[in-house]
Design an enzyme around this catalytic site. Structure first.
Site, PDB file in Angstrom:
ATOM      1  N   CYS A 272      88.297  -0.490  48.951  1.00 31.97           N
ATOM      2  CA  CYS A 272      89.324  -1.578  49.308  1.00 31.97           C
ATOM      3  C   CYS A 272      90.872  -0.950  49.768  1.00 31.97           C
ATOM      4  O   CYS A 272      91.610  -1.162  50.610  1.00 31.97           O
ATOM      5  CB  CYS A 272      89.406  -2.621  48.576  1.00 31.97           C
ATOM      6  SG  CYS A 272      89.748  -2.002  46.662  1.00 31.97           S
TER       7      CYS A 272
ATOM      8  N   GLY B  48      86.124  -8.601  46.131  1.00 32.32           N
ATOM      9  CA  GLY B  48      85.448  -8.880  47.336  1.00 32.32           C
ATOM     10  C   GLY B  48      86.141  -8.977  48.540  1.00 32.32           C
ATOM     11  O   GLY B  48      87.564  -8.916  48.688  1.00 32.32           O
ATOM     12  N   SER B  49      85.738  -9.593  49.494  1.00 37.27           N
ATOM     13  CA  SER B  49      86.347  -9.809  50.945  1.00 37.27           C
ATOM     14  C   SER B  49      87.296 -11.000  50.732  1.00 37.27           C
ATOM     15  O   SER B  49      87.133 -11.692  50.065  1.00 37.27           O
ATOM     16  CB  SER B  49      85.346 -10.037  51.904  1.00 37.27           C
ATOM     17  OG  SER B  49      84.692 -11.390  51.677  1.00 37.27           O
ATOM     18  N   THR B  50      88.247 -10.860  51.668  1.00 36.08           N
ATOM     19  CA  THR B  50      89.399 -12.035  51.806  1.00 36.08           C
ATOM     20  C   THR B  50      88.657 -13.287  52.257  1.00 36.08           C
ATOM     21  O   THR B  50      89.104 -14.425  51.436  1.00 36.08           O
ATOM     22  CB  THR B  50      90.343 -11.669  52.801  1.00 36.08           C
ATOM     23  OG1 THR B  50      91.116 -10.466  52.149  1.00 36.08           O
ATOM     24  CG2 THR B  50      91.474 -12.574  53.055  1.00 36.08           C
TER      25      THR B  50
ATOM     26  N   LYS C  12      78.114 -11.805  38.020  1.00 35.82           N
ATOM     27  CA  LYS C  12      77.301 -11.521  39.152  1.00 35.82           C
ATOM     28  C   LYS C  12      77.256 -10.467  40.115  1.00 35.82           C
ATOM     29  O   LYS C  12      78.466 -10.477  40.473  1.00 35.82           O
ATOM     30  CB  LYS C  12      77.255 -12.896  40.001  1.00 35.82           C
ATOM     31  CG  LYS C  12      76.091 -13.056  40.829  1.00 35.82           C
ATOM     32  CD  LYS C  12      76.411 -13.897  42.097  1.00 35.82           C
ATOM     33  CE  LYS C  12      77.190 -13.063  43.093  1.00 35.82           C
ATOM     34  NZ  LYS C  12      76.464 -12.000  43.881  1.00 35.82           N
TER      35      LYS C  12
ATOM     36  N   GLY D  80      87.040 -14.519  49.125  1.00 38.75           N
ATOM     37  CA  GLY D  80      88.224 -15.064  48.130  1.00 38.75           C
ATOM     38  C   GLY D  80      88.560 -16.479  48.573  1.00 38.75           C
ATOM     39  O   GLY D  80      88.828 -17.167  47.523  1.00 38.75           O
TER      40      GLY D  80
ATOM     41  N   GLU E  96      89.862  -4.862  58.605  1.00 36.84           N
ATOM     42  CA  GLU E  96      89.406  -3.939  57.493  1.00 36.84           C
ATOM     43  C   GLU E  96      88.044  -3.760  58.115  1.00 36.84           C
ATOM     44  O   GLU E  96      87.243  -4.609  58.377  1.00 36.84           O
ATOM     45  CB  GLU E  96      89.690  -4.709  56.202  1.00 36.84           C
ATOM     46  CG  GLU E  96      88.695  -3.781  55.224  1.00 36.84           C
ATOM     47  CD  GLU E  96      88.598  -4.295  53.542  1.00 36.84           C
ATOM     48  OE1 GLU E  96      88.009  -5.596  53.646  1.00 36.84           O
ATOM     49  OE2 GLU E  96      89.131  -3.824  52.791  1.00 36.84           O
TER      50      GLU E  96
END
Ligand code: NAD
Length: 483
Positions: A280, A224-226, A172, A229, A379
């Protein structure tokens, strides 16, 4: 406008008149240039079932056959890199030249082909505790969920190790840059991959979540982002799904007192502003001895002013726009917070002059940043570098480690051994000595809020394979140990 189907199951595109489409927008013009079909819940279910059906056959396929598919894929990537690069640059704004380099990922696939040979799939152990057979088998159906920032590479880093391990995949991609995934899955078919082994569902977070929730998905490989996640971990935990989470970062570059600034600057520019800061592992906190603060800030500002910001398809461009209006607005809001908190804005901070259309932000340098300011903690995922002065080496290490993230870092000194000593004190998954990146043959991934699990190198196969142990009789063990 080009139409892309977006859902590929069991070796064929699914086109249906009533499937929703999403517009793919060119961040340099703010204009939609393509439409892509978005998967429904039932597409997700069918894609996972196709992967489940294909699993026994693919898992039983001999490694040389799996290798041959990947080797042919490497050749196809070389041939079709320009087509992938164009889709990549149009959808997420990276300069075409860098898109071309990253689309031709034959070298990355070569690394996988070399490291898979180091995996011990089967081992007979004979020791004083008894005899056993230890096998490593594919974990099962893998959901590969990737962000928009490094299309082609992100997708391949999920698909290729899964395939070589004998897993099947539902991929995806992100809605911002969904278009390279289509050619990639078609190329895999052309390279000899049987139908159903890799399937594609384009969509947003809801499609990703449906995939994570599917009971037949055994592992989620996520970049991806924290925040996402953590959401995926909350869904996957109760279902005992295997997880590999490559999340965000706020990495520090430490310049030691004796660092050679001329030699260091190209690293700082490449990993501060490369891909418009949407990497990242970007080195977004530059820690410098207080006495060298102004010198470093000046050099960074001069380097930033030498970057050519503009149309990604123009050969002279070295930095394109940010991927979306949302991302541009978020970056500008964080720049404002830096000003409000008293950091010195020495370069950039807004759209570059003359670029009124497109989601551009000029390369931005802040000086005299404190590590407790929002711009040093969050970030930003944009072209913003914060220079933070320190008074002792111990303080530099403490500041570098004072972050919720622990992805990457770098240390610069004329004395390589000394730089390594400092790098070894960083609480990060990776760190570079007098350089900025990590070779693809070394494991890559984070600690703390940067996630867990590793990609790349032989370690990258770890979470695609499950150990299974069998107690043997001495007779069986002796027979199986014979060459
Ligand atoms: P994101 O987390 O919003 O989205 C990433 C992917 O997850 C997309 O495909 C998205 O559709 C999907 N998704 C969103 N919500 C979901 C949900 N609830 N369940 C399942 N899937 C869901 O990230 P982004 O903003 O697109 O990407 C930027 C982030 O990615 C940054 O934080 C960056 O640091 C991180 N990143 C990390 C690495 C790494 O290797 N560590 C590499 C690249 C990017």
């Amino acid at each position: 406008m080009d139409q892309h189907p977006g859902v590929y199951i069991d070796g064929a595109w699914r086109r249906s008149a009533n499937r929703e489409s999403a517009a793919v927008v060119n961040p340099a013009t703010e204009e939609p240039f393509a439409l892509v079909g978005v998967a429904t819940d039932s597409d997700v279910d069918e894609a996972v079932r196709a992967a489940e059906c294909a699993l026994p056959g693919w898992a039983a396929t001999a490694l040389p056959v799996r290798r041959a598919v990947v080797a042919r894929m490497a050749e196809l990537l070389e041939e079709r890199a320009p087509e992938l690069a164009r889709l990549r640059s149009l959808s997420m704004g990276a300069p075409y030249r860098s898109s071309l380099k990253l689309s031709n990922s034959a070298g990355l696939l070569q690394m996988y082909l070399e490291t898979i040979d180091e995996v011990q799939f089967s081992q007979v152990r004979r020791d004083r505790f008894g005899d056993s057979l230890v096998l490593r088998r594919p974990v099962g159906v893998v959901a590969g969920i990737v962000p928009w920032n490094v299309p082609v590479r992100n997708e391949l880093k999920k698909i290729i190790p899964a395939l070589l391990s004998g897993c099947t995949v539902v991929l995806k991609p992100a809605l911002e840059s969904p278009l390279v995934a289509g050619p990639l899955v078609e190329m895999l078919g052309e390279a000899g991959l049987p139908p159903g082994v890799v399937n594609l569902v384009v969509g947003g977070g809801d499609v990703g979540e449906a995939l994570v929730r599917h009971p037949s998905v055994r592992k989620v490989a996520f970049t991806g982002s924290t925040a996402t996640g953590a959401r995926i971990a909350a869904l996957a935990g109760p279902a005992m799904k295997r997880l590999q989470l490559e999340l965000g970062g706020k990495s520090a570059a430490i310049l030691l007192e004796d660092a050679d600034l001329d030699a260091t600057l190209p690293s700082l520019l490449a990993f501060g502003f490369g891909n418009s800061g949407q990497i990242c592992a970007s080195l977004t906190r530059v820690l410098v001895p207080r006495a060298r603060h102004d010198e470093v800030v000046g050099a960074l500002a001069e380097g930033a002013s030498g970057l050519v910001v503009g149309d990604p398809m123009d050969d002279r461009t070295t930095m394109g726009p940010l991927v979306s209006q949302r991302q541009r607005d978020r970056v500008l809001a964080l720049v404002s917070s830096g000003r409000d908190e008293g950091a010195a804005l020495v370069h950039g901070g807004s759209a570059p002059a003359g670029l009124s259309r497109g989601w551009y932000v000029a390369p931005t340098v802040f000086g005299n940043v404190r590590n407790d300011m929002v711009i040093a903690r969050e970030e930003i995922f944009g072209p913003v570098v914060s220079v933070i002065p320190y008074d002792s080496e111990a303080e530099a290490v403490r500041l570098a480690n004072d972050s919720r993230y622990g992805l990457h870092g770098a240390v610069y000194s004329r004395d390589d051994a000394h730089a390594l000593d400092v790098a070894l004190q960083l609480d990060t998954g990776t760190a570079a000595v007098n350089s900025f990146d990590i070779p693809v043959s070394a494991p890559f991934g984070g600690v703390k809020d940067s996630g867990f699990g590793r990609e790349n190198g032989v370690e990258g196969y770890g979470s695609f394979l499950e150990y299974h142990s069998y107690k043997l009789t001495p007779g069986l063990a002796a027979a199986m140990s014979r060459p």
